[in-house]
Design a protein around this motif. Structure first.
Motif, PDB file in Angstrom:
ATOM      1  N   UNK A  73      47.814  61.014  30.069  1.00  0.00           N
ATOM      2  CA  UNK A  73      47.503  61.640  28.792  1.00  0.00           C
ATOM      3  C   UNK A  73      46.107  61.276  28.318  1.00  0.00           C
ATOM      4  N   UNK A  74      45.565  62.041  27.362  1.00  0.00           N
ATOM      5  CA  UNK A  74      44.314  61.621  26.724  1.00  0.00           C
ATOM      6  C   UNK A  74      44.460  60.221  26.144  1.00  0.00           C
ATOM      7  N   UNK A  75      43.403  59.456  26.213  1.00  0.00           N
ATOM      8  CA  UNK A  75      43.446  58.069  25.780  1.00  0.00           C
ATOM      9  C   UNK A  75      43.568  57.096  26.931  1.00  0.00           C
ATOM     10  N   UNK A  76      43.906  57.604  28.127  1.00  0.00           N
ATOM     11  CA  UNK A  76      44.013  56.745  29.305  1.00  0.00           C
ATOM     12  C   UNK A  76      42.670  56.072  29.600  1.00  0.00           C
ATOM     13  N   UNK A  77      42.713  54.748  29.816  1.00  0.00           N
ATOM     14  CA  UNK A  77      41.505  53.990  30.177  1.00  0.00           C
ATOM     15  C   UNK A  77      41.421  53.900  31.694  1.00  0.00           C
ATOM     16  N   UNK A  78      40.193  54.047  32.226  1.00  0.00           N
ATOM     17  CA  UNK A  78      40.065  53.976  33.682  1.00  0.00           C
ATOM     18  C   UNK A  78      38.648  53.562  34.080  1.00  0.00           C
ATOM     19  N   UNK A  79      38.505  53.184  35.330  1.00  0.00           N
ATOM     20  CA  UNK A  79      37.210  52.897  35.937  1.00  0.00           C
ATOM     21  C   UNK A  79      37.288  53.240  37.408  1.00  0.00           C
ATOM     22  N   UNK A  80      36.163  53.176  38.095  1.00  0.00           N
ATOM     23  CA  UNK A  80      36.105  53.548  39.506  1.00  0.00           C
ATOM     24  C   UNK A  80      35.731  52.343  40.365  1.00  0.00           C
ATOM     25  N   UNK A  81      36.301  52.313  41.558  1.00  0.00           N
ATOM     26  CA  UNK A  81      35.839  51.404  42.601  1.00  0.00           C
ATOM     27  C   UNK A  81      35.524  52.266  43.826  1.00  0.00           C
ATOM     28  N   UNK A  82      34.328  52.124  44.329  1.00  0.00           N
ATOM     29  CA  UNK A  82      33.870  53.001  45.402  1.00  0.00           C
ATOM     30  C   UNK A  82      33.525  52.155  46.628  1.00  0.00           C
ATOM     31  N   UNK A  83      34.149  52.487  47.752  1.00  0.00           N
ATOM     32  CA  UNK A  83      33.959  51.762  49.004  1.00  0.00           C
ATOM     33  C   UNK A  83      32.921  52.481  49.859  1.00  0.00           C
ATOM     34  N   UNK A  84      32.179  51.700  50.609  1.00  0.00           N
ATOM     35  CA  UNK A  84      31.174  52.250  51.501  1.00  0.00           C
ATOM     36  C   UNK A  84      30.278  51.154  52.011  1.00  0.00           C
ATOM     37  N   UNK A  85      29.264  51.491  52.768  1.00  0.00           N
ATOM     38  CA  UNK A  85      28.394  50.466  53.357  1.00  0.00           C
ATOM     39  C   UNK A  85      27.499  49.792  52.322  1.00  0.00           C
ATOM     40  N   UNK A  86      27.352  48.482  52.481  1.00  0.00           N
ATOM     41  CA  UNK A  86      26.368  47.750  51.688  1.00  0.00           C
ATOM     42  C   UNK A  86      25.179  47.493  52.603  1.00  0.00           C
ATOM     43  N   UNK A  87      24.234  48.419  52.574  1.00  0.00           N
ATOM     44  CA  UNK A  87      23.058  48.393  53.441  1.00  0.00           C
ATOM     45  C   UNK A  87      21.829  48.736  52.611  1.00  0.00           C
ATOM     46  N   UNK A  88      21.343  47.803  51.811  1.00  0.00           N
ATOM     47  CA  UNK A  88      20.203  48.093  50.932  1.00  0.00           C
ATOM     48  C   UNK A  88      18.982  48.633  51.667  1.00  0.00           C
ATOM     49  N   UNK A  89      18.756  48.181  52.929  1.00  0.00           N
ATOM     50  CA  UNK A  89      17.588  48.689  53.655  1.00  0.00           C
ATOM     51  C   UNK A  89      17.693  50.176  53.930  1.00  0.00           C
ATOM     52  N   UNK A  90      18.917  50.725  53.920  1.00  0.00           N
ATOM     53  CA  UNK A  90      19.132  52.150  54.117  1.00  0.00           C
ATOM     54  C   UNK A  90      19.411  52.881  52.792  1.00  0.00           C
TER      55      UNK A  90
END
Length: 713
Positions: A73-90
């Protein structure tokens, strides 16, 4: 944490619209990321502190991760977690330990708490941003909120003030209302406070038409400010392009903003938003991971190329803030245009002023007036119908682009600001520059069918001195900012009229008052679109601070008690009078650029420049650096449009005298109507304005440093 398979049924959902969308049956989540391997939606309780479920979005379509959760329902609290490579040089900085804000979130709950947990790398690690931090940032992050967009509007029709009748009024939601006597204390600083009739009525009565609000989209306070007990008062550090900033809300419901817009429209006032789509608070490679950096850093930001730079580990910084949004990417461009359409269609705002707009028009090869963002706005049926105003500069290569934005856009004209200030300060050689200012800077804007309104004229804005300070200080006084007075511009073209700051000297005070009237009258009676800084109409001061971006206190708040003092009330009445003149005489707000050539219809010049002896000026006069007094005659008999049967309007004569002494000015004859009289409707040397009548040929004694306006039927 609850296992989502036991608490929520999960469906495929749709890849559009992006964000969290309540359908009546549940919530559809859609998140763009071209390089992620998995996207989770984390749900929280009402406090935003306890995670109740973690849902992996099941589908991936056209680089969008999506899923539908029935029953939410409206009012739901949420956030995101996103998986992927940790490659700052790229260019990749995925770190699923960091809870992220949804770029399309329509609301947030809770405050960001600065700490090392917010950074994707381990702060202080010898490897710097190449290290990887595994601490959870959720306890330090605000949470996104699902909203119900339904609202009952009372004003269903847009105000749509014509451009040539527009008078902008730049103000700040909090600064305008924090000390307003007509706003209850608990509503001060909020949208609800700004929506009150006690606030909007005087705005309307002043004569302004369009109120430009400093940023109200969610922004952050950076640690370097909070450590000094300061704050990001102006709000130029947006992290949520669809969400209202909570500090301007009396409660959690976004309807408060809609009600404010509704009340503005009821008073006939437009709402213009100052928006910041050029950068985010995530900074450079050493900045925090709050949203875009962790969702798809390589797509959202302009990164250094490998072939001629240090590579995508590092950020292009055309904004001076550490990063630059990459509007050359189609999904980032979509986010910005989706955001703009949201504020128009859902929130009913009437236009936008774009901070550092050159960046929005910059492609990889540089500024491009046919670039993706500008083309998107031009062809969009929603965005092309509202007011679009560019701040046409940034610090990047080729960043100064005044006059270069395409048809349909208006632009802040800083040349106007600088040249009008310099003329009334008494600088030599400013007559030609002032003439361009008075005629909408046709040298910059008169091409491709653009109209005079494209030049947004201003003398003061939030950034810089207020008008009262402009005539009271030679130097900036920014000590309160905690930077040893090093911040802010030093070349302000200001003049203190003989005494620095506050004084009891009556002669100095009288001169300052006249200089304010000169500057205001010039601004409001020039061709183009005037913008008035809120409070300038009644002498607001910031005690010489010309960079009050971090001052959420009496320095920035409007002092309504001082506004009620007699001399300040008189200045406000003067501004009302001048705006009334602008509205009364069409020659002061023409839709066509003045040419100085004789009309084919009337054989009379639309504009002519006059010497104090009444004769027309020639090149030698313009080239004389000592020229500081001249007149501008605007002929109302010359058509202001291409209509076959133009209606004759009153003519207007304006006289400008920046000399330190008085001199005579001979009132000229009016084209072929040589017997017509001149009625004086404004003399800035007078504290109160009264009409008086004069015949052509009369030698009017013009007071030192003053401006006159006459009209003739």
């Amino acid at each position: 944490m609850t296992d989502p398979s036991h608490s929520h049924a999960l469906e495929e959902g749709a890849p559009h619209p992006l964000g969290a969308t309540f359908t009546g049956r549940g919530v559809n989540f859609a998140v763009f990321s071209a390089h992620a391997t998995r996207v989770q939606v984390c749900l929280y309780d009402e406090s935003g502190t306890v995670e109740t479920a973690s849902i992996t979005l099941p589908e991936y379509t056209d680089e969008v991760w999506h899923g539908f959760v029935p029953g939410l329902l409206p009012g739901t609290r949420y956030g995101l977690r996103v998986h992927g490579p940790y490659e700052p040089e790229k260019g990749h900085r995925f770190n699923h330990h960091k809870l992220l804000l949804d770029p399309y979130a329509k609301a947030h709950k809770g405050e960001l708490k600065w700490g090392p947990e917010l950074f994707g790398y381990t702060v202080g690690h010898p490897d710097g941003d190449l290290s990887f931090d595994e601490r959870d940032s959720a306890p330090f992050m605000p949470k996104c909120v699902v909203v119900d967009s339904r609202f009952q509007w009372t004003q269903t029709d847009a105000v749509r003030v014509p451009w040539n009748r527009t008078v902008f009024y730049e103000t700040h939601v909090r600064g305008f209302t924090m000390q307003h006597p007509g706003v209850p204390e608990h509503l001060r600083g909020t949208f609800a406070g700004l929506a009150r009739d006690e606030v909007l009525g005087p705005m309307r009565d002043l004569g302004v038409t369009s109120v430009e609000l400093l940023p109200i989209q969610m922004f952050l306070n950076q640690p370097f400010l909070t450590e000094k007990g300061l704050t990001n008062f102006w709000g130029y550090d947006t992290i949520g392009f669809f969400a209202l900033d909570q500090r301007y809300m009396d409660g959690p419901n976004i309807d408060e903003f809609k009600h404010m817009v509704d009340r503005f429209h009821a008073h006939g006032l437009e709402v213009i938003l100052d928006v910041v789509y050029n950068h985010t608070p995530e900074g450079n490679e050493l900045g925090p991971t709050l949203s875009f950096k962790g969702i798809d850093n390589a797509s959202y930001y302009r990164l250094m190329p490998n072939h001629d730079g240090p590579g995508p580990r590092y950020y292009i910084n055309d904004t001076g803030t550490g990063n630059t949004l990459n509007l050359s990417h189609p999904r980032v461009l979509q986010m910005v245009t989706d955001s703009l359409r949201y504020w128009v269609t859902e929130m009913h705002v009437d236009g936008f002023r774009f901070d550092l707009a050159t960046i929005l028009a910059r492609e990889w090869h540089g500024f491009d007036e046919g670039g993706g963002f500008l083309d998107s706005c031009r062809q969009d049926p929603v965005l092309s119908s509202v007011k679009l105003i560019a701040e046409p500069w940034d610090i990047g290569p080729g960043g100064y682009q005044v006059g270069r934005f395409p048809p349909g856009w208006a632009e802040w004209n800083d040349k106007y600001r600088d040249n009008v200030r310099a003329f009334w300060k008494g600088d030599e050689g400013m007559a030609p520059a002032l003439a361009q200012c008075l005629t909408a800077s046709g040298d910059c804007f008169n091409h491709r069918g653009r109209r005079p309104w494209a030049s947004v004229n201003f003398i003061t804005a939030h950034d810089g001195f207020t008008l009262a300070d402009l005539v009271s200080y030679n130097e900036k006084h920014n000590e309160a900012n905690g930077e040893d007075n090093r911040d802010g511009h030093s070349h302000n073209r200001s003049w203190n009229c003989g005494v620095e700051g506050a004084t009891d000297d009556e002669e100095v005070l009288a001169l300052r008052a006249r200089q304010q009237r000169n500057l205001l009258a010039t601004l409001l009676l020039s061709q183009g679109t005037p913008m008035l800084l809120a409070g300038d109409e009644f002498g607001r001061t910031q005690q010489g601070n010309n960079n009050a971006y971090c001052q959420d206190n009496e320095i920035s708040w409007i002092d309504w008690q001082a506004a009620g003092e007699a001399h300040n009330r008189a200045l406000q009445q003067f501004v009302q009078h001048v705006i009334h003149l602008r509205k009364t005489y069409p020659v002061l707000r023409r839709n066509r650029f003045l040419t100085g050539k004789a009309s084919e219809v009337t054989r009379v010049k639309d504009a002519s420049w006059r010497l104090p002896n009444g004769a027309e000026m020639h090149a030698t006069h313009w080239h004389d650096p000592r020229t500081r007094c001249f007149g501008l005659l605007l002929e109302g008999s010359v058509p202001g449009s291409l209509l076959p049967q133009p209606v004759a309007d009153a003519s207007v004569l304006m006289v400008f005298n920046a000399w330190e002494g008085a001199l005579e000015f001979r009132l000229p004859a009016r084209g072929r109507a040589r017997g017509k009289i001149w009625t004086r409707v404004l003399d800035t040397a007078l504290a109160t304005q009264e009409e008086d009548v004069f015949r052509p040929g009369h030698r009017y004694m013009v007071t030192a440093r003053s401006m006159l306006v006459f009209h003739s039927p």
